[in-house]
Design an enzyme around this catalytic site. Structure first.
Site, PDB file in Angstrom:
ATOM      1  N   LYS A 103       1.919  -3.704   6.817  1.00 39.96           N
ATOM      2  CA  LYS A 103       2.458  -3.742   5.290  1.00 39.96           C
ATOM      3  C   LYS A 103       3.784  -3.359   5.276  1.00 39.96           C
ATOM      4  CE  LYS A 103      -1.470  -4.406   3.425  1.00 39.96           C
ATOM      5  NZ  LYS A 103      -1.725  -5.613   3.022  1.00 39.96           N
TER       6      LYS A 103
ATOM      7  N   SER B 242       0.697  -1.230  -0.023  1.00 37.36           N
ATOM      8  CA  SER B 242       0.025  -0.077   0.057  1.00 37.36           C
ATOM      9  C   SER B 242       0.982   1.171  -0.002  1.00 37.36           C
ATOM     10  CB  SER B 242      -0.781   0.131   1.259  1.00 37.36           C
ATOM     11  OG  SER B 242      -1.238   1.098   1.442  1.00 37.36           O
TER      12      SER B 242
ATOM     13  N   TYR C  90      -1.771  -0.604  11.340  1.00 43.65           N
ATOM     14  CA  TYR C  90      -1.947  -1.400   9.749  1.00 43.65           C
ATOM     15  C   TYR C  90      -0.820  -1.083   9.121  1.00 43.65           C
ATOM     16  CZ  TYR C  90      -3.444  -1.244   4.985  1.00 43.65           C
ATOM     17  OH  TYR C  90      -3.563  -1.633   3.465  1.00 43.65           O
TER      18      TYR C  90
HETATM   19  P1  NAD Z   1     -11.011  -6.536   1.289  1.00 40.08           P
HETATM   20  O1  NAD Z   1     -11.444  -6.582   2.843  1.00 40.08           O
HETATM   21  O2  NAD Z   1     -12.439  -6.382   0.366  1.00 40.08           O
HETATM   22  O3  NAD Z   1     -10.440  -7.962   1.012  1.00 40.08           O
HETATM   23  C1  NAD Z   1      -9.557  -8.660   1.701  1.00 40.08           C
HETATM   24  C2  NAD Z   1     -10.122 -10.134   1.692  1.00 40.08           C
HETATM   25  O4  NAD Z   1      -9.351 -11.016   2.805  1.00 40.08           O
HETATM   26  C3  NAD Z   1     -11.569 -10.298   2.369  1.00 40.08           C
HETATM   27  O5  NAD Z   1     -12.450 -10.870   1.287  1.00 40.08           O
HETATM   28  C4  NAD Z   1     -11.587 -10.941   3.605  1.00 40.08           C
HETATM   29  O6  NAD Z   1     -12.798 -11.605   4.054  1.00 40.08           O
HETATM   30  C5  NAD Z   1     -10.292 -11.771   3.434  1.00 40.08           C
HETATM   31  N1  NAD Z   1      -9.303 -12.082   4.706  1.00 40.08           N
HETATM   32  C6  NAD Z   1      -9.047 -11.411   5.702  1.00 40.08           C
HETATM   33  N2  NAD Z   1      -8.365 -11.966   6.687  1.00 40.08           N
HETATM   34  C7  NAD Z   1      -8.248 -13.279   6.335  1.00 40.08           C
HETATM   35  C8  NAD Z   1      -7.761 -14.364   6.633  1.00 40.08           C
HETATM   36  N3  NAD Z   1      -6.842 -14.294   7.938  1.00 40.08           N
HETATM   37  N4  NAD Z   1      -7.766 -15.686   6.079  1.00 40.08           N
HETATM   38  C9  NAD Z   1      -8.529 -15.597   4.829  1.00 40.08           C
HETATM   39  N5  NAD Z   1      -9.198 -14.461   4.381  1.00 40.08           N
HETATM   40  C10 NAD Z   1      -8.896 -13.333   4.983  1.00 40.08           C
HETATM   41  O7  NAD Z   1     -10.044  -5.454   1.059  1.00 40.08           O
HETATM   42  P2  NAD Z   1      -9.331  -5.352  -0.462  1.00 40.08           P
HETATM   43  O8  NAD Z   1      -9.592  -3.650  -0.624  1.00 40.08           O
HETATM   44  O9  NAD Z   1      -9.740  -6.169  -1.496  1.00 40.08           O
HETATM   45  O10 NAD Z   1      -8.026  -5.186  -0.067  1.00 40.08           O
HETATM   46  C11 NAD Z   1      -7.136  -6.336  -0.299  1.00 40.08           C
HETATM   47  C12 NAD Z   1      -5.792  -6.162   0.005  1.00 40.08           C
HETATM   48  O11 NAD Z   1      -5.363  -4.890  -0.444  1.00 40.08           O
HETATM   49  C13 NAD Z   1      -5.663  -5.948   1.642  1.00 40.08           C
HETATM   50  O12 NAD Z   1      -4.204  -6.733   2.020  1.00 40.08           O
HETATM   51  C14 NAD Z   1      -5.317  -4.525   1.972  1.00 40.08           C
HETATM   52  O13 NAD Z   1      -4.609  -4.050   2.937  1.00 40.08           O
HETATM   53  C15 NAD Z   1      -4.587  -4.109   0.530  1.00 40.08           C
HETATM   54  N6  NAD Z   1      -4.727  -2.803   0.104  1.00 40.08           N
HETATM   55  C16 NAD Z   1      -6.069  -2.240  -0.105  1.00 40.08           C
HETATM   56  C17 NAD Z   1      -6.152  -1.034  -0.242  1.00 40.08           C
HETATM   57  C18 NAD Z   1      -7.670  -0.403  -0.393  1.00 40.08           C
HETATM   58  O14 NAD Z   1      -7.709   0.959  -0.083  1.00 40.08           O
HETATM   59  N7  NAD Z   1      -8.792  -1.049  -0.672  1.00 40.08           N
HETATM   60  C19 NAD Z   1      -5.257  -0.080  -0.489  1.00 40.08           C
HETATM   61  C20 NAD Z   1      -4.011  -0.701  -0.263  1.00 40.08           C
HETATM   62  C21 NAD Z   1      -3.632  -1.828  -0.024  1.00 40.08           C
HETATM   63  N1  UFG Z   2     -12.259  11.720   3.467  1.00 39.08           N
HETATM   64  C1  UFG Z   2     -13.414  12.554   3.631  1.00 39.08           C
HETATM   65  N2  UFG Z   2     -14.547  12.232   4.203  1.00 39.08           N
HETATM   66  C2  UFG Z   2     -14.787  10.900   4.194  1.00 39.08           C
HETATM   67  C3  UFG Z   2     -13.446   9.805   4.093  1.00 39.08           C
HETATM   68  C4  UFG Z   2     -12.465  10.425   3.491  1.00 39.08           C
HETATM   69  O1  UFG Z   2     -13.263  13.956   3.330  1.00 39.08           O
HETATM   70  O2  UFG Z   2     -15.741  10.326   4.856  1.00 39.08           O
HETATM   71  C5  UFG Z   2     -11.069  12.118   2.959  1.00 39.08           C
HETATM   72  C6  UFG Z   2      -9.788  11.929   3.665  1.00 39.08           C
HETATM   73  O3  UFG Z   2      -9.773  12.700   4.842  1.00 39.08           O
HETATM   74  C7  UFG Z   2      -8.705  11.619   2.786  1.00 39.08           C
HETATM   75  C8  UFG Z   2      -9.279  11.496   1.460  1.00 39.08           C
HETATM   76  O4  UFG Z   2     -10.971  11.755   1.510  1.00 39.08           O
HETATM   77  O5  UFG Z   2      -8.330  13.241   2.617  1.00 39.08           O
HETATM   78  C9  UFG Z   2      -9.048  10.041   1.160  1.00 39.08           C
HETATM   79  O6  UFG Z   2      -9.633   9.214   2.301  1.00 39.08           O
HETATM   80  P1  UFG Z   2      -9.637   7.678   2.235  1.00 39.08           P
HETATM   81  O7  UFG Z   2      -9.948   7.324   3.688  1.00 39.08           O
HETATM   82  O8  UFG Z   2     -10.464   7.110   1.074  1.00 39.08           O
HETATM   83  O9  UFG Z   2      -8.321   7.354   2.006  1.00 39.08           O
HETATM   84  P2  UFG Z   2      -6.836   7.367   2.544  1.00 39.08           P
HETATM   85  O10 UFG Z   2      -5.766   8.049   1.403  1.00 39.08           O
HETATM   86  O11 UFG Z   2      -6.711   8.104   3.759  1.00 39.08           O
HETATM   87  O12 UFG Z   2      -6.219   5.831   2.942  1.00 39.08           O
HETATM   88  C10 UFG Z   2      -6.247   4.866   1.888  1.00 39.08           C
HETATM   89  C11 UFG Z   2      -6.531   3.511   2.377  1.00 39.08           C
HETATM   90  C12 UFG Z   2      -5.423   3.345   3.453  1.00 39.08           C
HETATM   91  C13 UFG Z   2      -4.176   3.230   3.096  1.00 39.08           C
HETATM   92  C14 UFG Z   2      -3.862   4.990   2.807  1.00 39.08           C
HETATM   93  C15 UFG Z   2      -2.530   5.071   1.969  1.00 39.08           C
HETATM   94  O13 UFG Z   2      -7.755   3.503   2.852  1.00 39.08           O
HETATM   95  O14 UFG Z   2      -5.781   1.742   3.635  1.00 39.08           O
HETATM   96  O15 UFG Z   2      -4.886   5.013   1.332  1.00 39.08           O
HETATM   97  O16 UFG Z   2      -2.238   4.254   1.258  1.00 39.08           O
HETATM   98  F1  UFG Z   2      -3.253   3.176   4.236  1.00 39.08           F
END
Ligand code: NAD
Ligand code: UFG
Length: 349
Positions: free
Chosen positions: A160, A132, A156
């Site tokens: 990562k 991430s 978190y």
């Molecule tokens: P998500 O929660 O939709 O998907 C993660 C999946 O993993 C879920 O379906 C959950 O049920 C499953 N899971 C969690 N723990 C588990 C375990 N112990 N065993 C088996 N399954 C398990 O999230 P996502 O947005 O699809 O994210 C996927 C990956 O990408 C995550 O590792 C997340 O940290 C990373 N990531 C997501 C974002 C984002 O904003 N969505 C940003 C950066 C990184």
């Molecule tokens: N924001 C609002 N209102 C809301 C939600 C978010 O104004 O209800 C703003 C936040 O303050 C931020 C922007 O929208 O300025 C984006 O916020 P998000 O929560 O959508 O995303 P972030 O960039 O804060 O976080 C994301 C992922 C994290 C990851 C991070 C850095 O959710 O898991 O990017 O990669 F750690």
């Protein structure tokens, strides 16, 4: 005859996992999903089957299981020789990780370590890992380049960062490990069919799902966190990336991993390289949906950076990958998903 390639997708029932599984199936891979459904609906896997159709569905296998449980993994690895693993499974809510760090260390760290042990045991040493942009902390310089200093701002983010370090150590100790770390910026939107999308449990933390729930009438207004940032409109800037672009990024990363013996352990940013402010995103969503999004200007959210966006050059140079979609397409597809599924995969409670 085409060579059969078996890919294990951990967390494949989740938001990014379902979209990536769809892309993999369409590229002819056989896909095994393991997911404990902690943050996903079983219905998402049914939708995935419907989306790809009966023929490709035969190449999709789902196992309910937890990656912290070695027996669940043994069941899979003892029956199939996987060519590679795409590892999405993990918890991702920053605020929850601050309140309950042990849940994050247990799930993300213990889960991944258990997975890597079994992979090594069965001689499957090719891995694509979901990292991430959080590993850049609050970057001093933008765009974020892959070789910039890494830091963690919360538990978190620490998982990562630590899992990136573990991956690098695995490769140093045994060069048979080939690992690609994909650093996602802000994944948003939904499959263009409207059949797959993000379905957060409870009140969303992230901007796009929050805006969406306001648009469909589940929430009254959007809190805009911060309107005094040193940006053109005062709201914070992020690099939003369409989940379908992200899914394609996984397919090209996987192809590279399968082809190149000497890839080592390497990180790539997956973003668009373009920054969008919160208020610009609200405007774009209003245009795409025709809905008014009431907003309330609020103080900054603690821990938030002013502006974060990716340098995308390394991914383009080495993977030949570049995001295709901009924020208008992201809002268009998000609205299609939301208007067809206002309550996500389930019906209204
Ligand atoms: P998500 O929660 O939709 O998907 C993660 C999946 O993993 C879920 O379906 C959950 O049920 C499953 N899971 C969690 N723990 C588990 C375990 N112990 N065993 C088996 N399954 C398990 O999230 P996502 O947005 O699809 O994210 C996927 C990956 O990408 C995550 O590792 C997340 O940290 C990373 N990531 C997501 C974002 C984002 O904003 N969505 C940003 C950066 C990184
Ligand atoms: N924001 C609002 N209102 C809301 C939600 C978010 O104004 O209800 C703003 C936040 O303050 C931020 C922007 O929208 O300025 C984006 O916020 P998000 O929560 O959508 O995303 P972030 O960039 O804060 O976080 C994301 C992922 C994290 C990851 C991070 C850095 O959710 O898991 O990017 O990669 F750690």
């Amino acid at each position: 005859m085409a060579i059969e390639r078996n890919i294990l997708v951990t967390g494949g029932a989740g938001f990014i996992g379902t979209h990536t599984a769809a892309a993999l199936l369409r590229q002819g891979f056989k896909v095994w999903i393991i997911d404990n459904l902690d943050n996903a609906a079983a219905a998402a896997v049914d939708r995935l089957r419907n989306l790809v159709g009966p023929e490709l569905s035969q190449n999709l296998h789902f196992q309910l299981g937890d990656i912290r449980n070695g027996d669940d993994l043994e069941k899979l690895f003892s029956q199939t020789q996987f060519d590679a693993v795409i590892h999405f499974a993990g918890l991702k809510a920053v605020g929850e990780s601050v309140a309950n760090p042990m849940r994050y260390f247990d799930n993300n760290l213990v889960g991944s370590i258990t997975l890597y042990k079994i992979m090594a045991k069965y001689n499957c040493k090719k891995l694509v890992f979901s990292s991430s942009a959080t590993v850049y902390g609050q970057p001093d310089k933008i765009p974020c380049l892959e070789d910039m200093e890494l830091k963690a701002m919360n538990p978190y983010g620490r998982t990562k960062l630590f899992l990136e370090e573990i991956a690098r150590d695995l490769h140093v100790a045994d060069s048979k490990w080939r690992i690609i770390l994909l650093r996602y910026f802000n994944p948003v939107s939904a499959h263009e069919s409207g059949m797959l999308g993000e379905d957060p449990k409870g009140i969303p933390n992230n901007l796009m799902p929050y805006i969406t729930q306001v648009a469909v009438g589940r929430l009254p207004e959007l809190n805009v966190y911060g309107h005094d940032y040193p940006t053109p409109d005062g709201s914070a800037i992020r690099d939003y990336i369409h989940v379908v672009d992200l899914a394609d990024g996984h397919v090209v990363a996987l192809e590279k991993l399968l082809k190149h013996e000497s890839i080592g352990c390497v990180a790539y940013n997956l973003g668009t390289g373009r920054g969008t402010s919160v208020l610009e995103m609200v405007d774009a969503f209003e245009r795409a949906s025709g809905k008014k999004i009431p907003i309330k200007l609020c103080p900054r959210r603690p821990g938030d950076a002013t502006a974060v966006y990716a340098s995308t050059e390394k991914a383009f140079r080495e993977l030949g990958w570049k995001a295709k979609y901009g924020i208008d397409e992201m809002c268009r597809d998000q609205w299609k998903w939301a208007s067809q599924n206002p309550w996500g995969y389930e019906s209204k409670p």
